[in-house]
Design a protein around this motif. Structure first.
Motif, PDB file in Angstrom:
ATOM      1  N   SER A  76      44.515  62.224  44.677  1.00 38.34           N
ATOM      2  CA  SER A  76      43.402  62.781  43.904  1.00 38.34           C
ATOM      3  C   SER A  76      43.399  62.249  42.477  1.00 38.34           C
ATOM      4  O   SER A  76      42.336  61.950  41.912  1.00 38.34           O
ATOM      5  N   LEU A 104      40.269  59.959  41.297  1.00 44.29           N
ATOM      6  CA  LEU A 104      39.396  60.459  40.241  1.00 44.29           C
ATOM      7  C   LEU A 104      39.473  59.631  38.975  1.00 44.29           C
ATOM      8  O   LEU A 104      38.578  59.712  38.127  1.00 44.29           O
ATOM      9  N   ASP A 144      34.717  65.861  37.897  1.00 44.02           N
ATOM     10  CA  ASP A 144      36.046  66.353  38.269  1.00 44.02           C
ATOM     11  C   ASP A 144      37.108  65.937  37.259  1.00 44.02           C
ATOM     12  O   ASP A 144      37.955  66.746  36.868  1.00 44.02           O
ATOM     13  N   SER A 154      34.761  67.434  49.805  1.00 41.65           N
ATOM     14  CA  SER A 154      35.408  67.245  48.502  1.00 41.65           C
ATOM     15  C   SER A 154      36.795  67.861  48.394  1.00 41.65           C
ATOM     16  O   SER A 154      37.361  67.909  47.300  1.00 41.65           O
ATOM     17  N   LYS A 171      39.465  65.836  46.653  1.00 40.12           N
ATOM     18  CA  LYS A 171      39.454  65.849  45.196  1.00 40.12           C
ATOM     19  C   LYS A 171      39.986  67.164  44.644  1.00 40.12           C
ATOM     20  O   LYS A 171      40.741  67.190  43.675  1.00 40.12           O
TER      21      LYS A 171
END
Length: 495
Positions: free
Chosen positions: A127, A131, A138, A318, A321
């Motif tokens: 993650s 990201l 996020d 999602s 994430k």
């Protein structure tokens, strides 16, 4: 001991950790993903609305899972000057800053070795890597939560009112991404538990003050912002799906299981002994075993919040994430677990190396798999030759061409394959797949772009309506390859 030399060595190692994190994120390449195109494209409209009052094409606040005038506007400002790459670099900066703040937080809680372990493990989970090169809110939300976490811990020995400094980034994180509110209880508990050597009443006062300050800021912001239907539709009252709970649990374990196990081990070791035997010279007291256990379990257990909530909703959308938010709070205990695994005087360094390398390998491979988007370069180039400001266009992920072709089309000209209402030429009002099929039969759309897999029922209805339809011709087929296999964009153009 935390001498000047040790501090410099620790910061130097932190820079190495951040460099590895940056390289892992920047190696991910691809055209804009649907969510990236949506938020940046919406940001341009929100920015125009703020500048000169231009009406919004749709009510973004009604279905966004974050306030549309925060991250989307920031993304649009950066996109105007530096393009998609610049917006993704903003995310990278946020994730690098979050790792650095995590190091400072763990250093304050424990020591430099635990801080380096926390930063090293968090920096390479999938993650974090993903990201760091993904243009959505996020990364900004994680940075704000990391800032709030650091402020909570940094003010542990200050006057209780000092903890109110953390209320501002907490409230802003909740506004940037509504789901950040899931982690507010952890921050309130941390405010109370990290108030050592103050007594329990003073710690509770810190938690209550932080909660009241955050609630006040959120209430004021909500009153000033107006209706935000997206809070209910995407967060507090989100529709349930049909994804398998066991499958989601397995995926969550693969994405963050190693860090979670290290955090659990760190919690048990911290409860049993506050410091390792190699540091008998360190003066001062330590929290009691009960407080140490509670703090460890609160931080470690936070890693379970996102999986538990999405298992409740039965949706995996999602989740890959969202697990990163909880891992941010579990990371200090994981860093401590890594240190205890190695042992005093670096007795078993190979164990720490194995844990880090495994986490790095899983994170690198998983981030690459998740980042494997369909390349839309060719299809966007072709669409630019056939679109104008008068036509209507049906695209499975309409946000992508709407973003790339915003200079020659309007947002409202693009129709997705999720929801659609249409009144046929026979005068019948239709919804869902039937509406799409009727619109295709009536040649309502000037171009149709399908690649399959997003909305199977709609896709099948549209393809059936195109079969034998002499109002459309197949304009082009543009292949692409993702981690899921090979596919192709197929573009039908009205004759």
């Amino acid at each position: 001991m935390d001498s000047r030399r040790a501090t410099l060595v620790g910061r130097g190692l932190l820079l190495c950790i951040l460099a590895v994190q940056a390289v892992l994120s920047l190696r991910l390449k691809g055209t804009a993903f649907q969510d990236e195109a949506l938020y940046i494209g919406a940001g341009h409209h929100e920015l125009a609305n703020l500048r000169d009052g231009t009406p919004l094409p749709v009510d973004f606040a009604g279905y966004f899972s974050g306030h549309p005038k925060l991250y989307p506007v920031l993304a649009a400002l950066v996109d105007d000057r530096f393009g998609l790459t610049g917006v993704r670099l903003v995310s990278l900066g946020c994730m690098l800053a979050a790792t650095a703040l995590l190091y400072a937080t763990a250093h304050r809680l424990f020591n430099a070795r635990a801080a380096l372990g926390a930063a090293a493990l968090f920096s390479v989970v999938q993650s974090t890597v993903f990201l760091g090169n993904f243009a959505t809110y996020d990364a900004l939300a994680i940075f704000l939560l990391a800032l709030a976490f650091w402020l909570v811990v940094r003010t542990d020995r200050a006057h209780p009112l000092a903890v109110l400094l953390a209320a501002f980034p907490i409230a802003l994180a909740c506004a940037v991404k509504y789901a950040s509110g899931l982690y507010v209880p952890t921050l309130l508990a941390a405010a109370a538990l990290t108030a050592f050597p103050h007594r329990v009443p003073r710690g509770l006062a810190r938690g209550l003050l932080l909660g009241a300050g955050t609630a006040g800021l959120l209430a004021a912001g909500y009153m000033l912002s107006g209706p935000l239907g997206g809070i209910s539709g995407t967060t507090t009252n989100r529709a349930h799906g049909g994804d398998d709970a066991l499958k989601m649990l397995q995926h969550s374990a693969s994405w963050g299981g190693l860090l979670f196990l290290a955090a659990l081990g760190g919690t048990l070791a911290y409860t049993a002994r506050a410091r390792m035997g190699e540091m008998p010279w360190v003066g001062g007291g330590e929290p009691g075993a009960a407080r140490r256990f509670t703090l460890g379990m609160v931080l470690t257990g936070t890693a379970l919040l996102a999986p538990a909530y999405q298992i409740h909703l039965q949706t995996e959308v999602s989740l890959f994430k969202h697990v990163g938010f909880g891992l941010l709070f579990a990371a200090p205990m994981a860093g401590l677990g890594l240190v205890r695994l190695i042992g005093p005087h670096f007795r078993h360094p190979q164990l720490g190396i194995i844990l880090y390398v495994l986490t790095l390998t899983f994170g690198m491979v998983q981030a690459h798999q998740q980042y494997s988007f369909a390349d839309s370069t060719q299809v966007n180039a072709y669409l630019r030759t056939i679109v104008d400001r008068k036509g209507q266009y049906l695209v499975e992920e309409q946000e992508v061409p709407a973003y790339y072709l915003r200079d020659v089309t309007a947002w409202t000209q693009w129709q997705n394959t999720y929801t659609f209402s249409y009144k046929s030429r026979a005068g019948k009002q239709l919804d869902g797949p039937e509406a799409y099929a009727a619109a295709v039969r009536d040649a309502h759309f000037d171009a149709i772009v399908l690649h399959g897999g997003v909305t199977p029922e709609t896709n099948a209805a549209v393809r059936k309506a195109l079969r034998g339809n002499d109002r459309y011709r197949l304009g082009g087929v543009f292949p692409f390859t993702t981690s899921a296999g090979e596919g192709a964009y197929r573009v039908w153009v009205k004759r």
